[in-house]
Structures are given as structure tokens and as C-alpha cells.
Design an enzyme around this catalytic site. Sequence first.
Site, PDB file in Angstrom:
ATOM      1  N   GLY A  21       0.808  -1.217   0.000  1.00  0.00           N
ATOM      2  CA  GLY A  21       0.000   0.000   0.000  1.00  0.00           C
ATOM      3  C   GLY A  21       0.836   1.259   0.000  1.00  0.00           C
ATOM      4  O   GLY A  21       0.513   2.232   0.686  1.00  0.00           O
ATOM      5  N   GLY A  22       1.900   1.275  -0.788  1.00  0.00           N
ATOM      6  CA  GLY A  22       2.852   2.380  -0.738  1.00  0.00           C
ATOM      7  C   GLY A  22       2.587   3.533  -1.682  1.00  0.00           C
ATOM      8  O   GLY A  22       3.386   4.462  -1.754  1.00  0.00           O
ATOM      9  N   ASN A  99       1.592  -2.273   5.561  1.00  0.00           N
ATOM     10  CA  ASN A  99       0.866  -1.013   5.693  1.00  0.00           C
ATOM     11  C   ASN A  99      -0.521  -1.013   5.060  1.00  0.00           C
ATOM     12  O   ASN A  99      -1.421  -0.306   5.521  1.00  0.00           O
ATOM     13  CB  ASN A  99       1.704   0.110   5.063  1.00  0.00           C
ATOM     14  N   SER A 151      -4.058   0.319  14.820  1.00  0.00           N
ATOM     15  CA  SER A 151      -4.741   1.617  14.815  1.00  0.00           C
ATOM     16  C   SER A 151      -5.237   1.908  16.227  1.00  0.00           C
ATOM     17  O   SER A 151      -5.487   0.985  17.014  1.00  0.00           O
ATOM     18  CB  SER A 151      -5.932   1.587  13.846  1.00  0.00           C
ATOM     19  N   TYR A 164     -13.309  -2.810  10.687  1.00  0.00           N
ATOM     20  CA  TYR A 164     -11.926  -2.296  10.631  1.00  0.00           C
ATOM     21  C   TYR A 164     -11.270  -2.377  12.011  1.00  0.00           C
ATOM     22  O   TYR A 164     -10.139  -2.852  12.146  1.00  0.00           O
ATOM     23  CB  TYR A 164     -11.949  -0.854  10.135  1.00  0.00           C
ATOM     24  N   SER A 165     -11.990  -1.942  13.044  1.00  0.00           N
ATOM     25  CA  SER A 165     -11.448  -1.967  14.398  1.00  0.00           C
ATOM     26  C   SER A 165     -11.215  -3.394  14.876  1.00  0.00           C
ATOM     27  O   SER A 165     -10.256  -3.667  15.616  1.00  0.00           O
ATOM     28  CB  SER A 165     -12.391  -1.241  15.360  1.00  0.00           C
TER      29      SER A 165
END
Length: 258
Positions: A21-22, A99, A151, A164-165
Site C-alpha cells: 500500500g505504498g 501497511n 490503529s 476495521y477496528s
Amino acid sequence: MTIRQIAKYADLHGKSVFISGGGSGIGADLVRAFHTQGAATFFVDIDRSASDALCEELKKETGSSPDFQVCDVTDLESLAAALDRIADLTGRLDVLVNNAANDTRYLSAEVDEANFDASIAVNLKHQFFAATRAFAHMRRRGSGSIINFGSVAPRLGIRNLAVYSTCKSAVQGLTRSLAREFGEFGVRVNAIVPGAIMTERQRQLWITEEIEKENQKAQCLPRTLVADDIAQMALFLASDVSWGCTSQNFIVDAGITG
């Protein structure tokens, strides 16, 4: 963008670094940081346009560009092939930075099974399989650094980020378990836990000026966090100067107290 050279890690020069994901956001600053350190920097992303633009930008600034390959990290065969390619080209794989993620927000009542599985795939599943594939190359050299991404969202209970969490909560257990398994072979596994990082995506979709001020009030350090703040932590964890650090979650959130 001007690249900050806060610290120079001599041991990163020439090391083989893979970043998922760069092409944009935090990932782009990770690519900038490692490339400027002189690492053999490879990155994957699904956005060819943004990634090509990043490579061109770095070529103008440094005279060389990182290696980019289009790859969807949820395609595990393609991801494994990309990791193997780097190891074959350089003869080594020193650093993996997991990432890639997607923090699109959904009301929980609107999440169906397909959406749930897709979120797991892009936010958690690829981190596990990339780590195990990278480890296969790292163990032969008896060293390596794997950097997962969590996160602060799970701790803060942010609305509309339930799946997501869930994924980012799981990263803590994943990191600690892999660190235990891989440690005897000299491979370290840590996680970076970003706070409210003001990327272009965040500003476009969710973060207004008012919300940004509220975020700063919740922080011990009343300043705007940017992607390079995360990149600087990644450099430290990738370098041998952090050789004693593994199985840890490194929180970069300016001290959120809420």
C-alpha cells in the site's frame, strides 16, 4: 514533498524493504523515507497512477526511484509472488512493512457478509500471509524486521468502523504470536499503532478543521500528526538500532488521553 532527514540509519542502506500500500497516504511517506535512507525499496499498490507519480517524484529528488509493482494484497498468490520476486532480485529480504489497509466507514447494520470478508482480507489477512512468506526468506539469513500496522480506532471506539477496528485489534495478538515464533530465528515482529494522521484521504472524506482541532485537544501534544511521523517510527523499527524491540505495539498518537 521535501523529505525530512531527522535520523540517518547507516545499516538501512542497501537493505531490501517491502512496503504494501505504498502509493499514497502513510504508505507513500514510508516509501519516501526508506528510499531516501538508501534502502532497496520495493512497494506494491493497486493505484498505478499515484504510484507512478511517486516514483517520478523521487527520481527527480534523489536521482533514482523505488521499485513499484501493481498488486492487490487480497490476492495472496500475487502478494507472495511479489515478495519472492524481491528476494530473488536482491538475494535477501530484510524488512516487511504491512501497511496496506482500507478504513472506509460503514454503518454496522449495513455490513453484509461479503463486505465483512473483504474488510478482513484487506485489513488483517494479508498481514498474516505476508509475514509468514517474508519469514521464509528472513530465517535463512537469521535476521529481519516485520512491521505490522494497527490503529488507535479500537481503543477509541470510533463510529462506523466496527469491522476495521476488529481487524486492527487482532493485529496486536498477531504481532505477539509471530514475534514468539520467529524470534528464535532472529526475526523481530512489531506493530505501529497510528493515531489521527492527517493524510489527504482523511481530510477529503472525514476530517474537517473543527474535528482536527478536537483531535488536538485530546492529544498531549497539540499538533497535527502527519504520515512522516509514522515513517520515522518505521525506520527505527527496521534498523538494527531497535534490535532489542520485538512483540511490541508502538503507539504514535501524540498522547491521546480520551
